[in-house]
Write an enzyme that holds these catalytic residues in place. Structure first.
Site, short mmCIF file in Angstrom:
data_model
loop_
_atom_site.label_atom_id
_atom_site.label_comp_id
_atom_site.label_asym_id
_atom_site.label_seq_id
_atom_site.Cartn_x
_atom_site.Cartn_y
_atom_site.Cartn_z
N LYS A 33 0.75 -1.05 -0.05
CA LYS A 33 -0.12 -0.06 0.16
C LYS A 33 0.91 1.19 -0.05
CE LYS A 33 -3.71 -0.71 2.33
NZ LYS A 33 -4.50 -0.84 3.67
N ARG A 103 -3.23 3.20 8.77
CA ARG A 103 -3.67 2.02 7.72
C ARG A 103 -2.61 1.08 7.63
NH1 ARG A 103 -4.86 4.54 1.94
NH2 ARG A 103 -5.84 2.73 1.82
N GLY A 112 -8.23 -7.87 3.94
CA GLY A 112 -9.12 -7.91 5.12
C GLY A 112 -8.33 -8.52 6.27
N MET A 114 -5.40 -7.12 7.99
CA MET A 114 -5.05 -6.27 8.75
C MET A 114 -6.06 -5.08 9.15
SD MET A 114 -2.12 -7.75 8.94
CE MET A 114 -0.90 -6.59 9.77
N ARG A 361 -3.24 -1.23 -6.47
CA ARG A 361 -2.22 -2.45 -6.74
C ARG A 361 -2.68 -3.03 -7.84
NH1 ARG A 361 -5.07 -5.07 -1.50
NH2 ARG A 361 -7.15 -5.22 -2.56
N HIS A 477 -16.22 -9.24 0.85
CA HIS A 477 -15.20 -9.91 1.35
C HIS A 477 -15.22 -11.35 0.92
CE1 HIS A 477 -13.31 -12.46 4.62
NE2 HIS A 477 -12.40 -11.36 4.60
N ARG A 585 0.56 -47.36 -15.27
CA ARG A 585 0.51 -48.28 -14.19
C ARG A 585 -0.17 -49.28 -14.52
NH1 ARG A 585 -0.36 -43.13 -11.57
NH2 ARG A 585 1.15 -42.52 -10.03
N GLU A 775 14.17 -44.45 -8.28
CA GLU A 775 13.84 -44.01 -7.29
C GLU A 775 14.05 -44.71 -5.95
OE1 GLU A 775 9.53 -46.03 -7.78
OE2 GLU A 775 10.43 -47.58 -8.72
N SER A 794 13.19 -42.78 -15.60
CA SER A 794 12.14 -42.14 -15.28
C SER A 794 12.29 -41.85 -13.71
CB SER A 794 10.79 -42.64 -15.63
OG SER A 794 9.69 -41.94 -15.36
N GLY A 796 10.80 -41.79 -10.25
CA GLY A 796 9.74 -41.89 -9.56
C GLY A 796 10.07 -40.98 -8.06
N THR A 797 9.62 -39.93 -8.45
CA THR A 797 9.88 -38.87 -7.26
C THR A 797 9.09 -39.08 -6.01
OG1 THR A 797 8.76 -37.27 -8.30
CG2 THR A 797 10.97 -37.05 -8.54
N ASP A 799 8.21 -42.26 -4.59
CA ASP A 799 9.04 -43.36 -3.92
C ASP A 799 10.58 -42.66 -3.75
OD1 ASP A 799 7.99 -45.71 -3.24
OD2 ASP A 799 7.35 -46.32 -5.23
N CYS A 861 8.18 -38.93 -13.38
CA CYS A 861 6.83 -39.59 -13.52
C CYS A 861 6.07 -39.56 -12.13
CB CYS A 861 6.73 -41.01 -14.21
SG CYS A 861 7.43 -42.13 -12.91
N TYR A 881 11.69 -34.66 -19.89
CA TYR A 881 10.30 -34.22 -19.59
C TYR A 881 9.64 -34.62 -18.59
CZ TYR A 881 9.66 -39.34 -19.77
OH TYR A 881 9.73 -40.51 -19.27
P1 ADP Z 1 -7.85 -2.43 3.68
O1 ADP Z 1 -6.33 -2.77 3.52
O2 ADP Z 1 -8.51 -3.20 4.51
O3 ADP Z 1 -8.52 -2.03 2.59
P2 ADP Z 1 -7.40 0.60 4.03
O4 ADP Z 1 -6.17 0.98 4.63
O5 ADP Z 1 -7.16 0.49 2.60
O6 ADP Z 1 -7.58 -1.01 4.44
O7 ADP Z 1 -8.69 1.27 4.42
C1 ADP Z 1 -9.91 0.98 4.85
C2 ADP Z 1 -10.93 2.17 4.06
O8 ADP Z 1 -10.48 3.16 4.48
C3 ADP Z 1 -10.75 2.03 2.50
O9 ADP Z 1 -12.02 2.03 2.07
C4 ADP Z 1 -9.89 3.17 2.34
O10 ADP Z 1 -10.24 3.74 1.23
C5 ADP Z 1 -10.42 4.10 3.41
N1 ADP Z 1 -9.37 5.20 3.78
C6 ADP Z 1 -8.11 5.02 4.28
N2 ADP Z 1 -7.41 5.90 4.58
C7 ADP Z 1 -8.30 6.87 4.38
C8 ADP Z 1 -8.17 8.40 4.06
N3 ADP Z 1 -6.93 8.96 4.37
N4 ADP Z 1 -8.97 9.20 3.74
C9 ADP Z 1 -10.39 8.52 3.39
N5 ADP Z 1 -10.62 7.14 3.47
C10 ADP Z 1 -9.49 6.50 3.74
MG MG Z 2 -7.75 -0.92 1.10
MG MG Z 3 7.21 -46.24 -7.17
#
Ligand code: ADP
Ligand code: MG
Ligand code: MG
Length: 911
Positions: A33, A103, A112, A114, A361, A477, A585, A775, A794, A796-797, A799, A861, A881
């Site tokens: 990030k 963040r 989801g 952290m 990303r 999610h 076989r 093998e 061949s 026979g990984t 065995d 194999c 192969y």
């Molecule tokens: P995650 O890794 O779970 O996506 P984020 O750090 O991206 O967590 O943040 C969770 C939510 O908060 C996201 O929708 C993000 O866009 C929003 N958010 C994070 N930082 C800011 C900010 N500085 N201003 C407005 N919204 C933010």
């Molecule tokens: Mg995010």
């Molecule tokens: Mg064998």
């Protein structure tokens, strides 16, 4: 940048100059990030300014007993002051406060996993400043109550339901339905209630620094808010969910997470503000179109949480007050794709008409989308064919080879949802993650049915065949995680009324009820939900997959064959692009109705009966080989002579004992009893202490030459017949489990004699190669000698792994490998990905083999032949192969292409 710099700025200064210190290639330091926020800021995209605390600081914090390492707090303080200067506002200011988000962001994306805190810096003073500046008390109080709520949940681990319940109670007293109908006064009084919840829920012993006048108070000092939040993000790196996710995805625990502190922008400032998530192309099918959702007047995670219904991103341009930002966003999509040369996933917020970029990303995508995007980008001239092949993860192709509903099957659709992750799944309904885990532990397939999933459900989502939710969109999610795992998922099936307590779901408007344990089928490709089990079929290789595989074929050096024992599998292998059969076989041909014939061979003392059994076996084996060779006409088929211990074909002595005891009690005829008792003692006499290390492989052929001769004759006759019919069969005969050269020499001589006999009987020339499996470690280290008598090796990984480690697979895989993995004694299961020690033996044996016989062909194999990482190893060793199960042939073709390209790129990097 000094070597031990811990904090890095991103974004602009007060004058508008870019002061970013990082870039997209610094993920190991800044996390994904942070690195991408820096990159976006540097290429001129609108990013709210901030700073990133490095991943190393997180690890140092761990190694320092969960305390900040020396100097870290000073450096953070310096960057905070700098941020305040760059923006011209101070955190906690009573006139015009700066608010920030804290963040997390690890080097690998962990959706989801952290936690994030928004609106940090609000307190009883700065709220007044925020009201003054925005002249919007409702917004300000809403921000404050969100902050207390998130801070309490994420940082202090207070039960989130307490806050949700307070909101619900408030709505009821006010007689309103939505959160957005609550007034500024309502929210202000909620803030007071939230603070009380905080005081009542946080322990004074644990947080003495929060005690004011004898009671825990919500922290008013922004420094303390920030400090506690950073610590919580660091702490979340080691929470159970994060650890489980990392184990699932083979991510090291030693990387740590970065912490991003960033100026807040507000999507909840009214009708010209919004927040959303998007992909620059469709991540489900790869179409080049805008894809994503947004919510007007909302903040942060409202979109992902599926709380309110979102609108499709394409409509943004048509909404009053948001058009400008909508247009700009489309431009940003293009800039990002050209810059990253890939499909990107983004988070954005519009504050009063102004667009802000909060995250990007390279976007996760389904296998189908990955293929389509790679091919389109080659056509668009954005990437090369080589890059396209390198971008497809062979493991992900599994998704495409996932089952689908049989087109011929009839079924009633009971509900429809969004097609969130492709492929079909059938299993018993379960309504909690824990139940999914227990079902899977019993070996039962299940479909996990939830209102919406959250990170706590991860273990259940991993265990389930498929995931079905009644809420949430395609970026929810459940959808994101399922696509990442390649698990079929239908989400947002709104007619499903789920009662998780009662473990059942009713279909609204019908009397249909899905109860726990009922079979359900879902199709994540179409979004269909069926009550009952639908027959599944596997799809064919066509279109985009075929194109990419052809490109990979053009790059690869390794051949790919398949392991198949019957004409249907042989045909399937051919369809999937196998260049032959690397392992047929023969023991699989002795099952079913053939079992009694082999049993009579093993059990009789009468030479005539033995000969009769051999004749019968010869007849059926000849037909087996005839079918195989015909299906693989023109391609090599390696037939392995009988390998397993003979008693595997016999009945279980325990049930025989029971039968005898019963007969004794019922006074059966002496004759019958005698025969049974003889049989039992014969079976008992064949029992071995360690059958895996006992009488099997070539040893069987040495002790029962007539059995091997029968098999060779069957191969030869089938070949001769096909040649006479104008076909071009290419069988190869493989002798298993050789440890000393004379074993192979003996078998080779006997085999040649039978081949010569059949050749003259049929008047055809039989050029059948004779080789051996490597093998056993002894064979590997004396491979130069063995190679003098072998046309091919061949490996026979399976065995070879057992015998190198001294592991019995059946025992260790269930008993202690899981513990070894947990305790990190071994990094992965050596039966799935070839172990370096075993690979070393393969390498030694290959080199020695080529010394002893320069023309020798070398293949693998074992099941490792279909594992992408192992394919890379075998490519590096220089084998000819790999051979794997038919469904893994496409994966192996791609992996082999990628291995060749990786080698080429490494070579050019080293120049
Ligand atoms: P995650 O890794 O779970 O996506 P984020 O750090 O991206 O967590 O943040 C969770 C939510 O908060 C996201 O929708 C993000 O866009 C929003 N958010 C994070 N930082 C800011 C900010 N500085 N201003 C407005 N919204 C933010
Ligand atoms: Mg995010
Ligand atoms: Mg064998």
């Amino acid at each position: 940048m000094s070597d031990n710099q811990r904090v890095f700025a991103f974004g602009k200064d007060f004058q508008g100059n870019n002061v970013t210190e990082g870039n997209k290639d610094m993920k190991a330091t800044l996390g994904g990030k942070g690195a991408n926020l820096a990159e976006m800021a540097s290429i001129g995209l609108p990013v709210p300014p901030g700073f990133t605390i490095s991943c190393q600081t997180c690890m140092d914090y761990y190694h320092n007993n969960n305390q900040f390492p020396d100097g870290a707090l000073d450096e953070i303080e310096k960057y905070r002051l700098d941020l305040e200067e760059r923006i011209g506002k101070r955190i906690g200011d009573a006139e015009d406060p700066l608010l920030v988000s804290v963040r997390s962001g690890a080097p690998f994306s962990m959706p989801g996993m952290m936690d994030t805190v928004l609106n940090l810096g609000l307190n009883d003073l700065s709220i007044q400043g925020l009201i003054k500046q925005t002249e919007n008390p409702r917004f300000a109080w809403d921000s404050y109550r969100r902050f207390i709520q998130m801070f309490s949940k994420v940082v202090m681990d207070v039960n989130g339901d307490l806050f949700e319940n307070a909101i619900t109670a408030k709505k009821i007293t006010r007689g309103v339905k939505g959160d957005n109908e609550l007034s500024a006064e309502d929210l202000e009084s909620l803030v007071a209630e939230f603070k009380d919840i905080f005081s009542a829920s946080v322990s004074a012993d644990e947080y003495p620094e929060l005690v004011v006048d004898g009671a825990v108070q919500f922290p008013q000092d922004p420094d303390m808010q920030l400090n506690l939040s950073i610590r919580a993000v660091f702490g979340s790196w080691m929470n159970d969910r994060a650890q489980l996710y990392r184990r699932q995805n083979k991510i090291s625990d030693d990387l740590g997470t970065a912490v991003n502190v960033q100026a807040m922008v507000f999507g909840n400032k009214g009708e010209t503000s919004a927040t959303g998530v998007a992909f620059t192309r469709n991540p489900a099918n790869g179409e080049n179109e805008f894809y994503g959702d947004y919510l007007v007047n909302a903040q942060g995670e409202d979109v992902v949480a599926g709380i309110r219904n979102t609108s499709p991103i394409a409509e943004l341009k048509e909404v009053d007050g948001l058009q400008g930002a909508g247009q700009e966003l489309e431009e940003v999509f293009k800039i990002l794709e050209n810059h990253y040369r890939d499909m990107c996933d983004i988070e954005f917020t519009i504050e009063q008409g102004k667009l802000w970029m909060l995250q990007t990303r390279v976007g996760k995508r389904t296998a189908q989308a990955a293929l389509h995007i790679a091919i389109c980008m080659v056509e668009e001239g954005l990437i090369t064919k080589e890059e396209a092949v390198l971008r497809i993860d062979p493991a992900q192709l599994d998704q495409l080879l996932h089952p689908q509903f049989d087109k011929g099957a009839t079924y009633d659709v009971v509900a429809k949802g969004l097609n969130a992750s492709p492929g079909a799944a059938v299993g018993e309904a379960v309504f909690s993650a824990a139940d999914a885990v227990s079902a899977a532990a019993l070996g039962n397939k299940c479909v996990l049915i939830r209102w919406e999933t959250n990170p706590d459900d991860l273990a259940g989502m991993v265990a389930a065949e498929g995931i079905l939710t009644s809420h949430g969109g395609k970026t929810s999610h459940a959808a994101v995680i399922a696509r990442g795992m390649g698990t079929p998922c239908v989400c947002g099936a709104e007619t499903l009324k789920i009662d998780a307590e009662a473990k059942q779901a009713t279909i609204t408007g019908t009397d249909i009820v899905i109860k726990e344990g009922d079979m359900v089928s879902i199709d994540g490709t179409t979004g269909i939900v069926v009550l009952g089990a639908v027959d599944l079929v596997l799809p064919e290789l066509t279109g985009d997959l075929d194109t990419i595989l052809e490109w990979a074929d053009g790059f690869r050096r390794l051949g790919v064959r398949a392991n198949a024992d019957n004409p249907e599998d042989a045909q399937l292998s051919r369809d999937f692009g196998a260049a032959g059969i690397g392992l047929c076989r023969t023991e699989h041909m002795f099952l079913g109705d053939r079992k009694s014939i082999i049993q009579s061979f093993i059990l009789t003392d009468d030479p005539a009966a033995r000969d009769q059994a051999l004749d019968d076996l010869l007849a059926v084996q000849t037909e087996d080989f005839y079918g195989m060779f015909k299906a693989m006409d023109g391609l090599p088929v390696v037939v392995r002579l009988l390998d397993p211990p003979l008693h595997e074909f016999l009945d279980d002595p325990r049930s025989l004992e029971v039968e005898i005891t019963k007969l004794e009690h019922t006074g059966a005829e002496a004759d019958v009893l005698r025969t049974k008792r003889n049989l039992l003692s014969r079976i008992d006499s064949m029992t071995e202490m360690n059958p895996m290390l006992g009488l099997r492989g070539v040893r069987l052929a040495i002790l029962n030459p007539e059995l091997a001769a029968m098999q060779v004759r069957a191969i030869a006759v089938a070949t001769a017949r096909l040649i006479k019919e104008g076909f071009n069969p290419e069988p190869e005969i493989m002798i298993p489990l050789v440890s000393v050269t004379p074993e192979l020499e003996t078998l080779r001589g006997e085999t040649k004699a039978v081949l010569a006999e059949v050749a003259s009987e049929y008047g055809v020339e039989l050029n059948i190669q004779i080789g051996t499996m490597i093998e056993l470690p002894r064979a590997a280290v004396t491979a130069d000698e063995i190679a003098k008598h072998a046309d091919f090796f061949s490996f026979g990984t399976n065995d070879l792994t057992q015998t190198t480690f001294g592991f019995s697979r059946d025992d260790v895989e269930s008993k202690f490998i899981p513990r070894y993995l947990e305790r990190k004694i071994i990094p992965y299961n050596p039966f799935e990905t070839v172990d370096p020690g075993v690979a070393k033996l393969v390498k030694i044996a290959s080199e020695l083999g080529r010394e002893g016989n320069p023309g020798i062909t070398l293949g693998v194999c074992g099941e490792h032949g279909g594992d992408p990482d192992s394919v890379m190893t075998f490519h590096e060793i220089g084998l000819d192969y790999v051979s794997c199960s038919p469904y893994r042939v496409p994966l192996a073709r791609l992996a082999a292409g990628r291995a060749a390209l990786a080698e080429k790129h490494n070579a050019s990097d080293n120049r």
